[in-house]
Design an enzyme around this catalytic site. Sequence first.
Site, PDB file in Angstrom:
ATOM      1  N   THR A 102       8.079  21.240  18.083  1.00  0.00           N
ATOM      2  CA  THR A 102       8.968  20.100  18.275  1.00  0.00           C
ATOM      3  C   THR A 102      10.314  20.574  18.815  1.00  0.00           C
ATOM      4  O   THR A 102      10.885  19.963  19.731  1.00  0.00           O
ATOM      5  CB  THR A 102       9.178  19.336  16.952  1.00  0.00           C
ATOM      6  OG1 THR A 102       7.911  18.982  16.418  1.00  0.00           O
ATOM      7  CG2 THR A 102      10.011  18.089  17.175  1.00  0.00           C
ATOM      8  N   ARG A 107       3.501  29.416   8.325  1.00  0.00           N
ATOM      9  CA  ARG A 107       3.121  28.716   7.093  1.00  0.00           C
ATOM     10  C   ARG A 107       4.352  28.361   6.255  1.00  0.00           C
ATOM     11  O   ARG A 107       4.342  27.385   5.511  1.00  0.00           O
ATOM     12  CB  ARG A 107       2.162  29.561   6.262  1.00  0.00           C
ATOM     13  CG  ARG A 107       0.737  29.592   6.799  1.00  0.00           C
ATOM     14  CD  ARG A 107      -0.192  30.300   5.834  1.00  0.00           C
ATOM     15  NE  ARG A 107      -1.590  30.089   6.180  1.00  0.00           N
ATOM     16  CZ  ARG A 107      -2.596  30.234   5.325  1.00  0.00           C
ATOM     17  NH1 ARG A 107      -2.354  30.577   4.066  1.00  0.00           N
ATOM     18  NH2 ARG A 107      -3.838  30.044   5.708  1.00  0.00           N
ATOM     19  N   VAL A 108       5.389  29.174   6.357  1.00  0.00           N
ATOM     20  CA  VAL A 108       6.626  28.901   5.626  1.00  0.00           C
ATOM     21  C   VAL A 108       7.747  28.688   6.631  1.00  0.00           C
ATOM     22  O   VAL A 108       8.138  29.612   7.349  1.00  0.00           O
ATOM     23  CB  VAL A 108       6.983  30.055   4.667  1.00  0.00           C
ATOM     24  CG1 VAL A 108       8.307  29.760   3.944  1.00  0.00           C
ATOM     25  CG2 VAL A 108       5.871  30.280   3.659  1.00  0.00           C
ATOM     26  N   THR A 143       9.955  25.181   6.302  1.00  0.00           N
ATOM     27  CA  THR A 143      10.897  24.239   5.688  1.00  0.00           C
ATOM     28  C   THR A 143      10.889  24.300   4.165  1.00  0.00           C
ATOM     29  O   THR A 143      11.640  23.563   3.518  1.00  0.00           O
ATOM     30  CB  THR A 143      10.545  22.809   6.127  1.00  0.00           C
ATOM     31  OG1 THR A 143       9.201  22.524   5.743  1.00  0.00           O
ATOM     32  CG2 THR A 143      10.682  22.655   7.633  1.00  0.00           C
ATOM     33  N   LYS A 172      11.067  10.099  -2.105  1.00  0.00           N
ATOM     34  CA  LYS A 172      11.551   9.925  -3.477  1.00  0.00           C
ATOM     35  C   LYS A 172      13.017   9.527  -3.477  1.00  0.00           C
ATOM     36  O   LYS A 172      13.453   8.720  -4.317  1.00  0.00           O
ATOM     37  CB  LYS A 172      11.344  11.217  -4.272  1.00  0.00           C
ATOM     38  CG  LYS A 172      11.847  11.123  -5.700  1.00  0.00           C
ATOM     39  CD  LYS A 172      11.478  12.339  -6.518  1.00  0.00           C
ATOM     40  CE  LYS A 172      11.988  12.189  -7.960  1.00  0.00           C
ATOM     41  NZ  LYS A 172      11.534  13.283  -8.845  1.00  0.00           N
ATOM     42  N   ARG A 228      -9.164 -12.721  12.247  1.00  0.00           N
ATOM     43  CA  ARG A 228      -8.570 -14.046  12.145  1.00  0.00           C
ATOM     44  C   ARG A 228      -8.678 -14.571  10.717  1.00  0.00           C
ATOM     45  O   ARG A 228      -7.773 -15.238  10.221  1.00  0.00           O
ATOM     46  CB  ARG A 228      -9.259 -15.005  13.114  1.00  0.00           C
ATOM     47  CG  ARG A 228      -8.893 -14.765  14.570  1.00  0.00           C
ATOM     48  CD  ARG A 228      -9.526 -15.811  15.466  1.00  0.00           C
ATOM     49  NE  ARG A 228     -10.983 -15.762  15.408  1.00  0.00           N
ATOM     50  CZ  ARG A 228     -11.777 -16.803  15.645  1.00  0.00           C
ATOM     51  NH1 ARG A 228     -11.248 -17.987  15.921  1.00  0.00           N
ATOM     52  NH2 ARG A 228     -13.085 -16.678  15.601  1.00  0.00           N
ATOM     53  N   HIS A 283     -26.816 -14.772   7.983  1.00  0.00           N
ATOM     54  CA  HIS A 283     -26.185 -14.778   6.665  1.00  0.00           C
ATOM     55  C   HIS A 283     -26.701 -13.648   5.765  1.00  0.00           C
ATOM     56  O   HIS A 283     -27.009 -13.858   4.589  1.00  0.00           O
ATOM     57  CB  HIS A 283     -26.378 -16.133   5.985  1.00  0.00           C
ATOM     58  CG  HIS A 283     -25.720 -17.256   6.724  1.00  0.00           C
ATOM     59  ND1 HIS A 283     -24.353 -17.358   6.888  1.00  0.00           N
ATOM     60  CD2 HIS A 283     -26.236 -18.327   7.371  1.00  0.00           C
ATOM     61  CE1 HIS A 283     -24.062 -18.435   7.595  1.00  0.00           C
ATOM     62  NE2 HIS A 283     -25.186 -19.038   7.910  1.00  0.00           N
ATOM     63  N   GLY A 342     -27.642 -19.059  16.643  1.00  0.00           N
ATOM     64  CA  GLY A 342     -26.385 -18.550  16.111  1.00  0.00           C
ATOM     65  C   GLY A 342     -26.555 -17.288  15.294  1.00  0.00           C
ATOM     66  O   GLY A 342     -25.681 -16.931  14.494  1.00  0.00           O
ATOM     67  N   GLU A 354     -24.953 -15.185  18.347  1.00  0.00           N
ATOM     68  CA  GLU A 354     -23.604 -14.715  18.037  1.00  0.00           C
ATOM     69  C   GLU A 354     -23.384 -13.284  18.520  1.00  0.00           C
ATOM     70  O   GLU A 354     -22.384 -12.981  19.156  1.00  0.00           O
ATOM     71  CB  GLU A 354     -23.363 -14.766  16.518  1.00  0.00           C
ATOM     72  CG  GLU A 354     -23.114 -16.148  15.963  1.00  0.00           C
ATOM     73  CD  GLU A 354     -21.649 -16.568  16.096  1.00  0.00           C
ATOM     74  OE1 GLU A 354     -20.847 -15.794  16.635  1.00  0.00           O
ATOM     75  OE2 GLU A 354     -21.342 -17.681  15.662  1.00  0.00           O
ATOM     76  N   ARG A 383     -39.014 -15.205  -9.015  1.00  0.00           N
ATOM     77  CA  ARG A 383     -39.868 -14.696  -7.935  1.00  0.00           C
ATOM     78  C   ARG A 383     -40.866 -15.738  -7.423  1.00  0.00           C
ATOM     79  O   ARG A 383     -41.211 -15.752  -6.245  1.00  0.00           O
ATOM     80  CB  ARG A 383     -40.603 -13.439  -8.423  1.00  0.00           C
ATOM     81  CG  ARG A 383     -41.177 -12.595  -7.299  1.00  0.00           C
ATOM     82  CD  ARG A 383     -41.313 -11.149  -7.727  1.00  0.00           C
ATOM     83  NE  ARG A 383     -40.009 -10.577  -8.005  1.00  0.00           N
ATOM     84  CZ  ARG A 383     -39.180 -10.108  -7.073  1.00  0.00           C
ATOM     85  NH1 ARG A 383     -39.536 -10.135  -5.805  1.00  0.00           N
ATOM     86  NH2 ARG A 383     -38.013  -9.601  -7.395  1.00  0.00           N
TER      87      ARG A 383
END
Length: 517
Positions: A33, A60-61, A63, A134, A212, A273, A302, A325, A436
Amino acid sequence: MRALISVSDKTGIVDFAKELVGLGIELISTGGTYAKLKEANIEAMEVSDLTGFPECLDGRVKTLHPTVHAGLLAMRSNPEHMKQLNELKIEPIDFVIVNLYPFKTTILKDGVTRADAVENIDIGGPTMLRAAAKNYQDVAVVVDPTDYSLILEELKKDGKVSLDTKFYLMQKVFMHTANYDAMIADYLRKERKDYELPETLTMTFEKVQDMRYGENPHQKAAFYREIGKKQGSITDAIQLNGKELSFNNINDTNGALELLKEFTEPTVVACKHGNPCGVGSAENIEQAWDKAYEADKVSIFGGIITINCEVTAALAQKMAKIFLEVIVAPSYEKEALEILCQKKNVRVLQLEDISIPQSEHAYDFKKVNGGLIVQTIDSKLLDEQELKVVTDRAPSEREMEDLRFAWKVVKFVKSNGIAIAKEKQTYGIGPGQVNRIWATKQCFEHADELIGKGAANGCVLASDAFFPFDDCVEAAHQAGITAIIQPGGSVRDEDSIKKANEYGIAMIFTGMRHFKH
């Protein structure tokens, strides 16, 4: 004011950084960056110059240092905190713009190694994010490039970021890090081939789209995708035509796809359905369509159609005659696609790996009030070693073929479920009844109504679970059923077997049921 910037996703970061500098904000940055900012001639301080400690251990280290974290966590309203910062010669950090190592991108690469995956587990980034979040009252923390404009708008208007916005950004941080950790945990579980249901279950999904509405217009809904490679899933289907898929479209299409995967020969599955309404298999896909359509000309209107072969122009012409559909297939002839796309509302989807089944270790979920029921998916059909002829008469070869066909279908019919079939075509389906015998009678009534009086004569019958009484066998005989496949296991099995023998009906026990609730 100071801002610490360290991003893997560099979308818009140069323009954002220029705006921050223009507002008098000092920038601190790291690694790639920092190089990106310097390339754009944006003034920034390297984090190692801030901490007085060089980056080490291959980055790796970077910050993980008190100068950074004291600057993030010091509460400006706490005089003791500010006194300690002054004594330690540490300046506060007011903005954190961080997103994390691309763990998801890494694990989705073909041939990724465990070492590559582990190396892309971010440590410093989540630590900074959580620290800044935090202390949200004093630090604006940004993980999402789409929030850059919001930050700039408030800074330009009020000279600060509002507390409400900072609280919103805090929430996004913990959602972001939770998602990140869940991805890592899921990857490690799969890497270890740990298929046990864990003591704690944390999963993460990415939003595909807002909808929707849900099942009904008064319900809110969204569609989410599991993170990872998912073959044969509607989440990976390419939509070629039609309106946006609805909640019900997606739910019904998923069920139709899972049923389709049980078949290897050319097959068409029609669903409505959440239940199959017509299924047909044949030597070619046009004949398979004819069978599925003839099985239920009413309910298919449909409906949802899934097809495991390329859609031909001839098939497209047949489908275009009715309202559908959703249509899903692995591919479409050019002319077929042109025919189907003439109907602007039909949703035409292409899913190349349509027949690839889910992993047997995949989870199935049902939300209940206050909890979640989790199980592995119903990935099995039957165990050939457990198949048992329990009647005096064994099924003929033709009956056995149809019994297998009907068994595949009834696996995906809502319980109590009954399906009857003949010559690889469903003739009647009785789904979701509370007993059944009702499901059985409904199945025959549908056959008579949709195909013609006496349609069940010569069909075979499949039941997703055992017969508690012999009344279903009696009804089957009255309808002309010649063979039955069911799990067995009732204390009254002998009653059903005796009744089947009385009428010369062949009966197979699978030893495996397929409840679908």
